[in-house]
Design a protein around this motif. Structure first.
Motif, PDB file in Angstrom:
ATOM      1  N   ARG A  22       0.824  -1.212   0.000  1.00 32.85           N
ATOM      2  CA  ARG A  22       0.000   0.000   0.000  1.00 32.85           C
ATOM      3  C   ARG A  22       0.858   1.262   0.000  1.00 32.85           C
ATOM      4  NH1 ARG A  22      -4.566  -2.293   4.263  1.00 32.85           N
ATOM      5  NH2 ARG A  22      -5.812  -3.387   2.685  1.00 32.85           N
ATOM      6  N   GLU A  25       2.114   1.703  -3.586  1.00 33.99           N
ATOM      7  CA  GLU A  25       1.042   2.209  -4.453  1.00 33.99           C
ATOM      8  C   GLU A  25       0.787   3.688  -4.190  1.00 33.99           C
ATOM      9  OE1 GLU A  25      -2.069   2.289  -7.301  1.00 33.99           O
ATOM     10  OE2 GLU A  25      -0.411   0.886  -6.945  1.00 33.99           O
ATOM     11  N   ARG A  31      -1.756   6.269  -8.814  1.00 34.15           N
ATOM     12  CA  ARG A  31      -2.204   5.427  -7.701  1.00 34.15           C
ATOM     13  C   ARG A  31      -3.727   5.275  -7.691  1.00 34.15           C
ATOM     14  NH1 ARG A  31       0.272   9.924  -5.786  1.00 34.15           N
ATOM     15  NH2 ARG A  31      -1.025  11.556  -4.839  1.00 34.15           N
ATOM     16  N   ALA A  56       7.349  -2.111  -3.562  1.00 31.42           N
ATOM     17  CA  ALA A  56       6.572  -3.349  -3.508  1.00 31.42           C
ATOM     18  C   ALA A  56       7.527  -4.525  -3.372  1.00 31.42           C
ATOM     19  CB  ALA A  56       5.731  -3.487  -4.761  1.00 31.42           C
ATOM     20  N   VAL A  72      -3.304  -4.426  -4.282  1.00 32.43           N
ATOM     21  CA  VAL A  72      -3.659  -3.072  -4.718  1.00 32.43           C
ATOM     22  C   VAL A  72      -5.097  -3.023  -5.206  1.00 32.43           C
ATOM     23  CG1 VAL A  72      -3.217  -1.315  -6.474  1.00 32.43           C
ATOM     24  CG2 VAL A  72      -1.298  -2.368  -5.246  1.00 32.43           C
ATOM     25  N   THR A  75      -7.635  -3.524  -2.376  1.00 29.11           N
ATOM     26  CA  THR A  75      -7.726  -2.356  -1.500  1.00 29.11           C
ATOM     27  C   THR A  75      -8.663  -1.325  -2.094  1.00 29.11           C
ATOM     28  OG1 THR A  75      -5.485  -2.698  -0.630  1.00 29.11           O
ATOM     29  CG2 THR A  75      -6.422  -0.492  -0.418  1.00 29.11           C
ATOM     30  N   ARG A  76      -8.483  -1.017  -3.381  1.00 29.89           N
ATOM     31  CA  ARG A  76      -9.350  -0.021  -4.014  1.00 29.89           C
ATOM     32  C   ARG A  76     -10.783  -0.532  -4.133  1.00 29.89           C
ATOM     33  NH1 ARG A  76      -9.451   4.388  -7.564  1.00 29.89           N
ATOM     34  NH2 ARG A  76     -11.675   4.793  -7.907  1.00 29.89           N
TER      35      ARG A  76
END
Length: 281
Positions: A22, A25, A31, A56, A72, A75-76
């Motif tokens: 995170r 990113e 991002r 990363a 990633v 998470t989004r």
């Protein structure tokens, strides 16, 4: 500089790996999200301020890079899910095995939202120390519970003010794979019992086992992670939820690639699902 505050080995240490991804990113110009606390968690856990610590780290191998890309995307996706669920009226949010999640601080929550975060005591203690050092202020009402999800966590949740008659947005992020099938079944059954009509739940699709990817060029760090995986439900989560009065929508590889403009690695091509608890009648 904050004193190094190491977490125990095992599943709890994977939270630092997720924070590294995170943090990396968050440094990108393109991002998909920004986590302003991820770097602080990594720094506190490693004692290093080197920018290399925030790159990363899993990308040493193809399998590790695929997993980092998936972290990633999820998470989004889960950010969007939680904001949509709370906008739709779920003012209780429960993050099971929250790890070093900082959504209570970084998302724009609707007024009246309360976020409950549950994890093991060492994780909670580490996380709260770092957040205090950073002067972090939550953007919602926040309740943090040190709880073992293999024990009586529902009572602890109710004691903290959770209302099982109110609509809730549940998030189970990256957890089920660390559980045996019976444990995963018990967890989902408990969530179902605590979910009023109209509650929502999001988690990984669980269509395929992730264990085989550990055999495709994975480095030692990645193999140490996959050795902790227990397999989860043993069946697609969508099938389990449909049998238990949840209405399920699966968001697959093509949809995610189009929505976020990032490729989804074929080695980890399963999507994510959002389910709504059936309404009476």
């Amino acid at each position: 500089m904050a004193e190094q505050q190491l977490l125990p080995d095992g599943v709890q240490r994977t939270a630092v790996g997720v924070a590294r991804v995170r943090a990396a990113e968050s440094r990108r110009e393109d991002r998909l999200f920004e986590d302003p606390y991820a770097k602080a968690f990594v720094r506190a856990a490693t004692g290093s301020r080197s920018q290399a610590e925030y790159a990363a780290p899993m990308e040493r191998s193809a399998a590790g890079a695929a997993l980092a890309a998936r972290i990633v995307l999820r998470t989004r996706f889960f950010d969007d899910y939680l904001l949509q669920a709370t906008a739709a009226g779920c003012r209780q949010v429960v993050l099971l095995a929250a790890g070093l999640d900082s959504r209570a601080f970084r998302l724009a929550w609707p007024e009246g939202t309360r976020v409950f975060e549950l994890d093991l005591p060492p994780v909670i203690a580490f996380k709260e120390r770092v957040l205090r050092e950073e002067g972090a202020v939550p953007a919602c009402e926040r309740s943090v519970l040190a709880a073992d999800l293999r024990e009586d966590w529902p009572q602890a949740l109710k004691n903290a003010g959770f209302d099982p008659t109110a609509r809730t947005a549940w998030l189970i992020e990256g957890l089920l794979v660390y559980l045996e099938a019976e444990q995963a079944d018990t967890m989902l059954s408990t969530v179902t019992e605590l979910s009023a009509a109209g509650s929502r739940l999001s988690l990984s699709e669980g269509r395929t086992s992730p264990r085989p990817i550990s055999d495709h060029g994975a480095d030692e760090r990645f193999r140490a992670l996959t050795d902790l995986w227990k397999g989860g439900l043993g069946e697609p989560a969508a099938d389990w939820l449909a049998r238990h009065d949840w209405q399920v929508t699966v968001h697959g590889k093509d949809e995610l690639e189009q929505a976020y403009g990032r490729p989804v690695p074929d080695t980890l091509s399963e999507g994510f699902l959002v389910a709504e608890r059936g309404r009476p009648g």
